[in-house]
Design a protein around this motif. Structure first.
Motif, PDB file in Angstrom:
ATOM      1  N   GLY A   1      21.985  26.509  38.082  1.00  0.00           N
ATOM      2  CA  GLY A   1      21.685  25.537  39.131  1.00  0.00           C
ATOM      3  C   GLY A   1      22.332  24.193  38.878  1.00  0.00           C
ATOM      4  O   GLY A   1      22.850  23.553  39.805  1.00  0.00           O
ATOM      5  N   THR A   2      22.336  23.755  37.635  1.00  0.00           N
ATOM      6  CA  THR A   2      22.953  22.471  37.290  1.00  0.00           C
ATOM      7  C   THR A   2      24.452  22.502  37.541  1.00  0.00           C
ATOM      8  O   THR A   2      25.025  21.572  38.133  1.00  0.00           O
ATOM      9  CB  THR A   2      22.673  22.126  35.814  1.00  0.00           C
ATOM     10  N   LEU A   3      25.111  23.568  37.094  1.00  0.00           N
ATOM     11  CA  LEU A   3      26.555  23.698  37.326  1.00  0.00           C
ATOM     12  C   LEU A   3      26.865  23.754  38.818  1.00  0.00           C
ATOM     13  O   LEU A   3      27.848  23.156  39.288  1.00  0.00           O
ATOM     14  CB  LEU A   3      27.091  24.951  36.630  1.00  0.00           C
ATOM     15  N   ALA A   4      26.019  24.462  39.570  1.00  0.00           N
ATOM     16  CA  ALA A   4      26.255  24.598  41.009  1.00  0.00           C
ATOM     17  C   ALA A   4      26.088  23.271  41.737  1.00  0.00           C
ATOM     18  O   ALA A   4      26.881  22.934  42.625  1.00  0.00           O
ATOM     19  CB  ALA A   4      25.298  25.637  41.598  1.00  0.00           C
ATOM     20  N   THR A   5      25.069  22.494  41.369  1.00  0.00           N
ATOM     21  CA  THR A   5      24.861  21.206  42.049  1.00  0.00           C
ATOM     22  C   THR A   5      25.993  20.229  41.745  1.00  0.00           C
ATOM     23  O   THR A   5      26.426  19.480  42.622  1.00  0.00           O
ATOM     24  CB  THR A   5      23.520  20.579  41.638  1.00  0.00           C
ATOM     25  N   ILE A   6      26.467  20.252  40.507  1.00  0.00           N
ATOM     26  CA  ILE A   6      27.579  19.369  40.144  1.00  0.00           C
ATOM     27  C   ILE A   6      28.848  19.770  40.885  1.00  0.00           C
ATOM     28  O   ILE A   6      29.521  18.935  41.500  1.00  0.00           O
ATOM     29  CB  ILE A   6      27.816  19.397  38.620  1.00  0.00           C
ATOM     30  N   ALA A   7      29.164  21.059  40.826  1.00  0.00           N
ATOM     31  CA  ALA A   7      30.403  21.544  41.446  1.00  0.00           C
ATOM     32  C   ALA A   7      30.393  21.336  42.957  1.00  0.00           C
ATOM     33  O   ALA A   7      31.397  20.911  43.539  1.00  0.00           O
ATOM     34  CB  ALA A   7      30.600  23.026  41.120  1.00  0.00           C
ATOM     35  N   SER A   8      29.265  21.623  43.597  1.00  0.00           N
ATOM     36  CA  SER A   8      29.204  21.478  45.056  1.00  0.00           C
ATOM     37  C   SER A   8      29.400  20.029  45.471  1.00  0.00           C
ATOM     38  O   SER A   8      30.084  19.742  46.460  1.00  0.00           O
ATOM     39  CB  SER A   8      27.867  22.007  45.581  1.00  0.00           C
ATOM     40  N   ALA A   9      28.823  19.102  44.707  1.00  0.00           N
ATOM     41  CA  ALA A   9      28.966  17.681  45.035  1.00  0.00           C
ATOM     42  C   ALA A   9      30.416  17.232  44.902  1.00  0.00           C
ATOM     43  O   ALA A   9      30.956  16.555  45.786  1.00  0.00           O
ATOM     44  CB  ALA A   9      28.071  16.841  44.123  1.00  0.00           C
TER      45      ALA A   9
ATOM     46  N   SER B   1      30.073   9.666  41.185  1.00  0.00           N
ATOM     47  CA  SER B   1      28.748   9.170  41.576  1.00  0.00           C
ATOM     48  C   SER B   1      27.904  10.282  42.189  1.00  0.00           C
ATOM     49  O   SER B   1      26.689  10.345  41.969  1.00  0.00           O
ATOM     50  CB  SER B   1      28.896   8.020  42.574  1.00  0.00           C
ATOM     51  N   ALA B   2      28.524  11.161  42.958  1.00  0.00           N
ATOM     52  CA  ALA B   2      27.803  12.250  43.621  1.00  0.00           C
ATOM     53  C   ALA B   2      27.450  13.373  42.660  1.00  0.00           C
ATOM     54  O   ALA B   2      26.485  14.112  42.890  1.00  0.00           O
ATOM     55  CB  ALA B   2      28.637  12.802  44.772  1.00  0.00           C
ATOM     56  N   ALA B   3      28.205  13.518  41.595  1.00  0.00           N
ATOM     57  CA  ALA B   3      27.994  14.625  40.665  1.00  0.00           C
ATOM     58  C   ALA B   3      26.626  14.575  39.999  1.00  0.00           C
ATOM     59  O   ALA B   3      26.115  15.600  39.537  1.00  0.00           O
ATOM     60  CB  ALA B   3      29.093  14.628  39.605  1.00  0.00           C
ATOM     61  N   VAL B   4      26.021  13.406  39.950  1.00  0.00           N
ATOM     62  CA  VAL B   4      24.732  13.240  39.260  1.00  0.00           C
ATOM     63  C   VAL B   4      23.558  13.226  40.236  1.00  0.00           C
ATOM     64  O   VAL B   4      22.448  12.846  39.874  1.00  0.00           O
ATOM     65  CB  VAL B   4      24.727  11.938  38.435  1.00  0.00           C
ATOM     66  N   LYS B   5      23.769  13.650  41.458  1.00  0.00           N
ATOM     67  CA  LYS B   5      22.791  13.491  42.528  1.00  0.00           C
ATOM     68  C   LYS B   5      21.478  14.235  42.305  1.00  0.00           C
ATOM     69  O   LYS B   5      20.458  13.882  42.900  1.00  0.00           O
ATOM     70  CB  LYS B   5      23.391  13.974  43.855  1.00  0.00           C
ATOM     71  N   SER B   6      21.483  15.266  41.477  1.00  0.00           N
ATOM     72  CA  SER B   6      20.293  16.112  41.366  1.00  0.00           C
ATOM     73  C   SER B   6      19.419  15.809  40.164  1.00  0.00           C
ATOM     74  O   SER B   6      18.534  16.599  39.832  1.00  0.00           O
ATOM     75  CB  SER B   6      20.712  17.588  41.339  1.00  0.00           C
ATOM     76  N   VAL B   7      19.660  14.677  39.500  1.00  0.00           N
ATOM     77  CA  VAL B   7      18.791  14.295  38.391  1.00  0.00           C
ATOM     78  C   VAL B   7      18.118  12.966  38.723  1.00  0.00           C
ATOM     79  O   VAL B   7      18.530  12.256  39.637  1.00  0.00           O
ATOM     80  CB  VAL B   7      19.568  14.180  37.064  1.00  0.00           C
ATOM     81  N   THR B   8      17.094  12.643  37.974  1.00  0.00           N
ATOM     82  CA  THR B   8      16.329  11.436  38.247  1.00  0.00           C
ATOM     83  C   THR B   8      17.185  10.182  38.066  1.00  0.00           C
ATOM     84  O   THR B   8      18.135  10.175  37.270  1.00  0.00           O
ATOM     85  CB  THR B   8      15.088  11.385  37.331  1.00  0.00           C
TER      86      THR B   8
END
Length: 229
Positions: free
Chosen positions: A100-108, A124-131
């Protein structure tokens, strides 16, 4: 220092609207009635209409933000109660969080490239899924804009809370553990606040996933982002 009338009004307004939004979410379930989204939109509307500026609202925001600390610590309660389930599924959960982490980074990153945006925007978008605190620090390491990262984090969490449970249901993902893992990995704290309404197990798993996803992103992103560029 005494609390000003504006600050008191802002606190009552925020809490009142959020409580109302939770009631509406139960009676009229829809992505648009997700409490975080609906209350945010309503509060902005009222503040603009009443002429209260962001600077005037800030003291109330800071008082309520202070409560995030105890609220985050309180996530330990469902974690403890569901510790045996978490331990039993630790290996598949860890593998799922990596994917999931790899997918969220790659998709962004790929989306920013598809729209021909700058490398700074992609970072900036690559880190969108963490706090947010983690996102800001990691964004600095890979050349992102901390302020822009904070915006991406907020948007990702908001959309995750709004559409995440509905998408999971549409994809026939009904297992409580899987739903919590998905929300915590992709929508951090805002997603966790939403999925905990479904049950204690979902909230516990989402809270754990949120923390581990932040650690994984911190470790993975500095070497994974250059590969995506």
């Amino acid at each position: 220092m005494p609390v000003s009338v504006v600050t008191l009004f802002s606190i009552v307004l925020t809490l009142g609207i959020y409580m109302l939004a939770r009631v509406l979410a139960v009676r009229f379930p829809s992505p648009l009635t997700t409490p975080v989204f609906l209350s945010t939109a309503a509060i902005i509307f009222v503040l603009v209409g009443s002429g209260i500026s962001y600077e005037e609202y800030t003291p109330a925001k800071e008082m309520m933000t202070y409560l995030l600390g105890p609220a985050t610590v309180a996530l330990a309660v469902p974690l403890y109660r569901n510790r045996y389930v978490l331990w039993q599924k630790a290996v598949p959960a860890f593998l799922g969080m990596i994917a999931g982490t790899l997918a969220t980074i790659a998709s962004a990153v790929w989306l920013t490239k598809a729209f021909h945006l700058t490398t700074t925007t992609a970072a900036s978008a690559a880190v969108k899924s963490v706090t947010t605190p983690v996102a800001i620090e990691v964004a600095r390491i890979i050349g992102g804009d901390p302020a822009l990262s904070a915006i991406f984090v907020m948007v990702a969490g908001m959309f995750g809370a709004m559409f995440g449970p509905w998408l999971l249901t549409a994809m026939k993902v009904t297992d409580p553990f899987s739903r919590g893992l998905s929300m915590g990995t992709t929508a951090h704290g805002i997603g966790t606040a939403q999925i905990v309404n479904e049950g204690s197990l979902q909230g516990a798993v989402s809270g754990a996933a949120m923390g581990f996803a932040a650690i994984l992103t911190s470790v993975i992103l500095p070497w994974f982002f250059p590969l995506l560029k």
